[in-house]
Design a protein around this motif. Structure first.
Motif, short mmCIF file in Angstrom:
data_model
loop_
_atom_site.label_atom_id
_atom_site.label_comp_id
_atom_site.label_asym_id
_atom_site.label_seq_id
_atom_site.Cartn_x
_atom_site.Cartn_y
_atom_site.Cartn_z
N VAL A 239 -7.28 1.29 11.24
CA VAL A 239 -6.25 1.63 10.26
C VAL A 239 -4.92 1.07 10.74
N ALA A 240 -4.10 0.62 9.80
CA ALA A 240 -2.75 0.17 10.12
C ALA A 240 -1.77 0.83 9.15
N VAL A 241 -0.57 1.16 9.66
CA VAL A 241 0.46 1.77 8.83
C VAL A 241 1.77 1.02 9.02
N GLY A 242 2.68 1.21 8.08
CA GLY A 242 3.99 0.57 8.18
C GLY A 242 4.77 0.73 6.90
N GLY A 243 5.42 -0.38 6.49
CA GLY A 243 6.24 -0.35 5.29
C GLY A 243 7.59 -0.99 5.55
N ASN A 244 8.62 -0.37 5.00
CA ASN A 244 10.00 -0.83 5.15
C ASN A 244 10.83 0.35 5.62
N TYR A 245 11.35 0.28 6.84
CA TYR A 245 12.02 1.46 7.38
C TYR A 245 13.35 1.77 6.70
N LYS A 246 13.83 0.86 5.87
CA LYS A 246 15.04 1.13 5.09
C LYS A 246 14.71 1.66 3.70
N GLN A 247 13.43 1.65 3.34
CA GLN A 247 12.99 2.17 2.04
C GLN A 247 11.74 3.01 2.27
N GLU A 248 11.93 4.17 2.88
CA GLU A 248 10.81 4.98 3.34
C GLU A 248 9.90 5.46 2.21
N GLN A 249 10.46 5.67 1.02
CA GLN A 249 9.67 6.19 -0.09
C GLN A 249 9.31 5.12 -1.12
N ALA A 250 9.47 3.85 -0.76
CA ALA A 250 9.17 2.76 -1.71
C ALA A 250 7.73 2.88 -2.21
N LYS A 251 7.54 2.58 -3.47
CA LYS A 251 6.22 2.72 -4.10
C LYS A 251 5.36 1.49 -3.81
N VAL A 252 5.00 1.35 -2.54
CA VAL A 252 4.07 0.30 -2.11
C VAL A 252 3.07 0.96 -1.18
N ASN A 253 1.97 0.29 -0.91
CA ASN A 253 1.00 0.83 0.03
C ASN A 253 1.55 0.75 1.45
N HIS A 254 1.56 1.89 2.13
CA HIS A 254 2.05 1.97 3.51
C HIS A 254 0.91 2.09 4.51
N VAL A 255 -0.34 2.05 4.03
CA VAL A 255 -1.49 2.21 4.92
C VAL A 255 -2.67 1.44 4.34
N PHE A 256 -3.42 0.79 5.23
CA PHE A 256 -4.65 0.07 4.85
C PHE A 256 -5.69 0.34 5.93
N TYR A 257 -6.96 0.24 5.55
CA TYR A 257 -8.04 0.43 6.51
C TYR A 257 -9.05 -0.69 6.41
N THR A 258 -9.78 -0.92 7.50
CA THR A 258 -10.80 -1.96 7.55
C THR A 258 -12.09 -1.39 8.13
N THR A 259 -13.20 -1.91 7.69
CA THR A 259 -14.51 -1.52 8.25
C THR A 259 -15.28 -2.75 8.74
N ASP A 260 -14.60 -3.90 8.79
CA ASP A 260 -15.27 -5.12 9.25
C ASP A 260 -14.43 -5.87 10.29
N GLY A 261 -13.73 -5.10 11.11
CA GLY A 261 -12.97 -5.71 12.20
C GLY A 261 -11.71 -6.42 11.79
N GLY A 262 -11.24 -6.17 10.57
CA GLY A 262 -9.99 -6.76 10.12
C GLY A 262 -10.13 -7.93 9.19
N SER A 263 -11.37 -8.35 8.90
CA SER A 263 -11.55 -9.48 7.98
C SER A 263 -11.06 -9.14 6.58
N THR A 264 -11.33 -7.89 6.16
CA THR A 264 -10.83 -7.42 4.87
C THR A 264 -10.20 -6.05 5.05
N TRP A 265 -9.24 -5.73 4.17
CA TRP A 265 -8.51 -4.47 4.24
C TRP A 265 -8.48 -3.81 2.87
N LYS A 266 -8.58 -2.50 2.86
CA LYS A 266 -8.58 -1.75 1.61
C LYS A 266 -7.44 -0.74 1.60
N ALA A 267 -6.91 -0.51 0.40
CA ALA A 267 -5.89 0.53 0.23
C ALA A 267 -6.56 1.86 -0.05
#
Length: 340
Positions: A239-267
């Motif tokens: 799992v990876a998390v992040g975003g924009n630290y100046k726009q903490e509540q921005a309506k974008v995905n702040h987290v994604f996960y992978t089940t294939d070692g990072g080749s693909t990521w899902k929201a």
């Protein structure tokens, strides 16, 4: 329709009760200090570091904390820390002066084990493969990620050759928000997250001699955006998390996960409620993610997230390497124990 609404209500109540199973216990505060470095060794020992040269240590499971102030470095921000046990730890500053210090007496004294007069040096994190071999990494120098290595528990550090250090794109660097944009696993695997105008993961399976690049679909393009933290349960699941630290509540995905070692990521179907600076596995299925605006938990490996706390100002949460102790730390010198 009534049955559907009843089902939704039942699921919501179930999710709420799960979230309430995680409890927060404040154990320390120091309003003038911000903590971002955290290393939890076992169920008894933890170290925290941060601004104004602050380092504190607990040897009783986080119930009490002793100051280990680094004399002469009161203006340093020690955002990165790795503790070996109750006596030994390594810390690195973020910014000028660029120094790495080590203690072997529980913080009573500190020895400078690396320093640089280059004002471009900015350390972002520390991790170790084992008790001897470790990595410190930082923002790029000469277009290549800065990487220092040790083979003797942090007593000495040397810069890795440029040929083995990832080449970054213009405007690409990393974040020292929680010290968890670097992870070392299995005695040879490294994962480093970058952000800024480009945001990528660099994965090595040979201690950093060669690198594989993956591109999670995180917001990027500005020096405040990208991946801030990553955690992998095994080589395939992470799992990876992040975003924009100046726009903490921005309506974008702040987290994604992978089940294939990072080749693909899902929201996730239900993501975190905003920008997050740190993510940590508590067990195979349970993850916790925190940031200045609050904390969320997932009980299904990152597929769905739900609120845990609206407490503001936390930057980092870590589980002990040997045991079950979980601690969060952040602004105003706040330290909390987290139990399930």
């Amino acid at each position: 329709m009534k049955s559907l609404l009843q089902l939704i209500a039942a699921l919501f109540l179930s999710a709420t009760s799960l979230g309430q199973d995680i409890h927060w216990q404040p154990v320390a505060s120091k309003p003038e200090v911000s903590y971002r470095g955290l290393s939890v060794v076992d169920n008894q020992t933890a170290w925290v570091s941060g601004s104004k040269g602050s380092v504190v240590r607990s040897t009783d499971g986080g119930r009490s904390w002793q100051a280990c102030q680094v004399k002469g470095y009161e203006k340093c921000d020690f955002r990165s820390i790795y503790a070996f046990d109750q006596n030994s730890a390594v810390i690195a500053s973020a910014g000028v002066p660029a120094v790495v210090l080590r203690t072997v007496d529980g913080g009573l004294s500190w020895t400078v084990v690396y320093s640089s007069s280059d004002t471009a040096v900015f350390f972002d994190g520390i991790d170790f493969f084992n008790k001897n071999e470790g990595i410190i990494y930082g923002d790029p120098i000469g277009g290549h990620l800065l990487i220092l290595r040790t083979e003797n528990s942090g007593a000495n550090w040397h810069e890795a050759p440029a040929s083995s250090r990832p080449e970054l794109l213009d405007g690409e660097a990393s974040f020292a928000a929680s010290g968890t944009a670097i992870r070392c696993y299995d005695n040879n695997r490294i994962i480093i997250a970058t952000g800024g105008k480009a945001s990528r993961l660099f994965i090595s399976y040979d201690k950093g001699s060669h690198w594989r690049i993956v591109n999670p679909p995180f917001i990027h393009g500005e020096n405040t955006t990208g991946i801030f933290s990553t955690a992998f349960f095994n080589e395939r699941t992470g799992v990876a998390v992040g975003g924009n630290y100046k726009q903490e509540q921005a309506k974008v995905n702040h987290v994604f996960y992978t089940t294939d070692g990072g080749s693909t990521w899902k929201a996730p179907a239900f993501p975190t409620r905003g920008y997050r600076e740190c993510v940590e596995y508590l067990n195979k299925n349970t993850l916790i993610a925190t940031g200045p605006s609050g904390t969320d938990v997932s009980f299904d490996g990152g597929v769905n997230w739900k609120p845990v706390s609206d407490e503001k100002g936390f930057h980092v949460v870590r589980k002990s390497r040997k045991g079950s102790l979980v601690i969060a730390a952040g602004a105003e010198g706040k330290i909390c124990l987290i139990t399930m």
